[in-house]
Design a protein around this motif. Structure first.
Motif, short mmCIF file in Angstrom:
data_model
loop_
_atom_site.label_atom_id
_atom_site.label_comp_id
_atom_site.label_asym_id
_atom_site.label_seq_id
_atom_site.Cartn_x
_atom_site.Cartn_y
_atom_site.Cartn_z
N LEU A 138 4.75 10.06 -13.20
CA LEU A 138 4.24 9.92 -11.84
C LEU A 138 4.03 11.31 -11.24
CD1 LEU A 138 6.41 6.98 -10.44
CD2 LEU A 138 4.13 6.89 -11.46
N VAL A 139 2.85 11.53 -10.67
CA VAL A 139 2.49 12.85 -10.14
C VAL A 139 1.80 12.67 -8.79
CG1 VAL A 139 2.17 13.82 -12.45
CG2 VAL A 139 0.20 12.85 -11.24
N THR A 140 1.66 13.77 -8.07
CA THR A 140 0.76 13.81 -6.92
C THR A 140 -0.62 14.20 -7.44
OG1 THR A 140 2.49 14.41 -5.35
CG2 THR A 140 0.23 14.90 -4.72
N ALA A 153 -9.51 10.85 -3.09
CA ALA A 153 -8.44 11.06 -2.13
C ALA A 153 -7.18 11.51 -2.86
CB ALA A 153 -8.16 9.76 -1.37
N VAL A 154 -6.33 12.25 -2.17
CA VAL A 154 -5.02 12.59 -2.71
C VAL A 154 -4.22 11.30 -2.91
CG1 VAL A 154 -2.85 13.81 -2.28
CG2 VAL A 154 -5.02 14.84 -1.58
N ALA A 155 -3.52 11.21 -4.03
CA ALA A 155 -2.71 10.02 -4.33
C ALA A 155 -1.30 10.45 -4.70
CB ALA A 155 -3.34 9.22 -5.46
N TYR A 156 -0.30 9.82 -4.09
CA TYR A 156 1.09 10.14 -4.35
C TYR A 156 1.70 9.10 -5.30
CZ TYR A 156 0.28 13.15 -0.35
OH TYR A 156 -0.24 14.09 0.49
N ASP A 157 2.61 9.56 -6.15
CA ASP A 157 3.25 8.68 -7.14
C ASP A 157 2.20 7.95 -7.97
OD1 ASP A 157 5.85 9.36 -6.48
OD2 ASP A 157 5.98 7.83 -4.93
N THR A 321 8.23 18.22 -25.45
CA THR A 321 7.73 17.27 -24.46
C THR A 321 8.21 17.72 -23.09
OG1 THR A 321 7.80 15.43 -26.03
CG2 THR A 321 7.76 14.86 -23.70
N MET A 322 7.34 17.64 -22.08
CA MET A 322 7.73 18.03 -20.74
C MET A 322 9.02 17.32 -20.34
SD MET A 322 5.64 17.64 -17.12
CE MET A 322 6.08 15.91 -16.89
N PRO A 323 10.01 18.05 -19.81
CA PRO A 323 11.26 17.40 -19.39
C PRO A 323 11.01 16.34 -18.32
CG PRO A 323 11.52 19.79 -19.48
CD PRO A 323 10.06 19.51 -19.63
N VAL A 324 11.49 15.13 -18.57
CA VAL A 324 11.28 14.02 -17.64
C VAL A 324 12.56 13.21 -17.50
CG1 VAL A 324 8.80 13.79 -18.04
CG2 VAL A 324 10.41 12.51 -19.48
N VAL A 325 12.64 12.45 -16.40
CA VAL A 325 13.72 11.49 -16.17
C VAL A 325 13.08 10.21 -15.63
CG1 VAL A 325 15.51 13.20 -15.73
CG2 VAL A 325 14.09 12.38 -13.84
N PRO A 326 13.75 9.06 -15.75
CA PRO A 326 13.18 7.82 -15.19
C PRO A 326 12.95 7.96 -13.69
CG PRO A 326 15.00 7.33 -16.68
CD PRO A 326 15.01 8.81 -16.49
N ALA A 327 11.84 7.40 -13.22
CA ALA A 327 11.52 7.45 -11.79
C ALA A 327 12.40 6.49 -11.02
CB ALA A 327 10.04 7.11 -11.58
N ALA A 328 12.88 6.93 -9.86
CA ALA A 328 13.74 6.08 -9.04
C ALA A 328 12.99 4.86 -8.53
CB ALA A 328 14.29 6.88 -7.86
N SER A 329 11.67 5.01 -8.31
CA SER A 329 10.87 3.91 -7.76
C SER A 329 10.47 2.88 -8.80
CB SER A 329 9.62 4.47 -7.09
OG SER A 329 8.83 5.18 -8.04
N ASN A 332 10.19 2.02 -15.32
CA ASN A 332 9.23 2.05 -16.41
C ASN A 332 8.36 3.30 -16.37
OD1 ASN A 332 9.98 -0.47 -17.57
ND2 ASN A 332 8.84 -1.52 -15.94
N ARG A 333 8.55 4.13 -15.37
CA ARG A 333 7.80 5.37 -15.22
C ARG A 333 8.77 6.55 -15.25
NH1 ARG A 333 4.62 2.19 -16.52
NH2 ARG A 333 2.99 1.23 -15.24
N VAL A 334 8.23 7.76 -15.43
CA VAL A 334 9.07 8.96 -15.45
C VAL A 334 8.51 9.98 -14.47
CG1 VAL A 334 9.79 8.62 -17.85
CG2 VAL A 334 7.74 9.99 -17.35
N VAL A 335 9.36 10.92 -14.10
CA VAL A 335 8.95 12.05 -13.26
C VAL A 335 9.46 13.32 -13.92
CG1 VAL A 335 8.88 10.72 -11.12
CG2 VAL A 335 11.02 11.84 -11.83
N ALA A 336 8.87 14.44 -13.54
CA ALA A 336 9.31 15.72 -14.08
C ALA A 336 10.77 15.95 -13.73
CB ALA A 336 8.44 16.83 -13.53
N ASN A 337 11.54 16.41 -14.70
CA ASN A 337 12.94 16.72 -14.50
C ASN A 337 13.06 18.19 -14.07
OD1 ASN A 337 15.73 16.62 -14.51
ND2 ASN A 337 15.93 16.82 -16.73
#
Length: 349
Positions: A138-140, A153-157, A321-329, A332-337
């Motif tokens: 998940l990215v901005t 448009a800018v999109a969050y998550d 692989t880019m360091p990631v952790v499970p997304a709080a939201s 099933n998705r990950v975010v940068a750690n």
């Protein structure tokens, strides 16, 4: 989950993607010899195969600064480039059209960037780092210019691979640069359907799987063991994710790395430079599956890049692989750690 060094204890895994670039250079160099020395139309056909996008013009100056490097002492004596370089490589998976439907593309339409990696070549081209970015990250997603005018448009998550879906290569590059604050000097996109043609042109590839794969979405059903795959089945292996491990993109990244190794092993044993007919078929498949930025949209430019890597040994390449952790939201998705991810990207500037 943190960044994973794909090399582990197996030195054979290092340098696969740098070897891939060198292999492309060798294949295209051979194709140039074939085209110039035998039939000029073949060279022109291969050169015309390559599609390109003017990313520099589309993005303008709203980008990270280009890296400033000091030329190596041998640079002036070599006509080949030697500076540091960052290349965004995407594997695009088109699911629309009759050909892709025949290849098991499923019912969805459009194209997606199912594989993404940043290849950083050190100054002097004697060392490299390859970073895989999970498509589930998940990215901005920043606002991106559209070919038809206007912008997204800018999109969050937002899912990382949505950038390609909404804005093509230009938005993919802009999103990666926003995520990493690293300038992408070049862009290379490999079409998965073209990849299947490449596998068939090589006579198939041999891959060993560690577990049974049963994935109706990719139409792949394989028992654990060693298999010789044709293009259709190899493409299904590159696409599969639901039939392995926990169904995450990290499992697919591992399979794709195995497939890259198998492909390189096949290229190295196919005797391409002594078989002009097969060399041409392989070069046609390679160039026909590529979309690049305008700085790499010719046989001569791609060959120059491949040849510039001839001093790059496999033990000088790091694959992570880019360091990631499970997304709080969404688990099933990950975010940068952080700060590990930022530290990694900082090392590539």
């Amino acid at each position: 989950m943190t960044g994973r060094d794909e090399n582990g204890d197996d030195g054979r895994r290092t340098g696969r993607r740098s070897t891939a670039l060198k292999t492309v250079g060798i294949v295209l160099a051979g194709a140039i010899v074939l085209g110039v020395g035998a039939v000029g139309w073949a060279y022109r056909h291969l050169d015309d195969n390559i599609k390109s996008v003017d990313i520099d013009n589309a993005l303008g100056d709203d980008r990270p600064a280009k890296a400033v490097t000091t030329p190596s002492p041998s640079a002036s004596a070599s006509p080949l480039p030697t500076g540091a370089l960052n290349i965004l490589v995407l594997g695009s998976d088109s699911r629309s059209g009759e050909e892709n439907q025949e290849l098991g593309g499923g019912s969805s339409t459009g194209a997606r960037s199912d594989t993404a990696m940043v290849i950083h070549l050190d100054a002097g081209r004697t060392g490299a780092t390859v970073v895989s970015i999970p498509r589930d990250t998940l990215v901005t997603r920043p606002s991106c210019p559209l070919p038809s005018g206007g912008s997204t448009a800018v999109a969050y998550d937002a899912m990382f691979n949505s950038a390609y879906a909404v804005g093509g290569p230009v938005c993919a590059v802009k999103t990666v640069e926003s995520l990493t604050d690293v300038r992408m000097d070049h862009y290379v996109e490999i079409d998965f359907a073209g990849f299947a043609k490449l596998v068939d042109a090589l006579g198939g590839v041999t891959v060993a799987t560690d577990e049974d794969i049963d994935d109706d979405d990719s139409h792949l059903h394989l028992k654990a063991g060693t298999h010789h795959l044709d293009g259709r089945t190899a493409l299904a292996l590159a696409r599969t994710r639901h039939g392995i491990g926990d169904g995450s993109d990290l499992g697919r990244i591992g399979l794709q790395q195995k497939l890259v190794k198998a492909l390189l092993d096949r290229i190295s044993t196919a005797g391409l430079l002594t078989d002009p007919a097969r060399l041409y078929r392989v070069a046609d498949a390679v160039t026909g599956s590529l979309t690049t930025d305008t700085g790499l949209d010719s046989l001569s430019e791609l060959t120059s890049l491949g040849q510039s890597l001839r001093g790059l040994s496999s033990d000088a390449v790091r694959t992570v692989t880019m360091p990631v952790v499970p997304a709080a939201s969404d688990r099933n998705r990950v975010v940068a750690n952080e700060p590990e991810a930022s530290d990694l990207w900082e090392s590539l500037r």
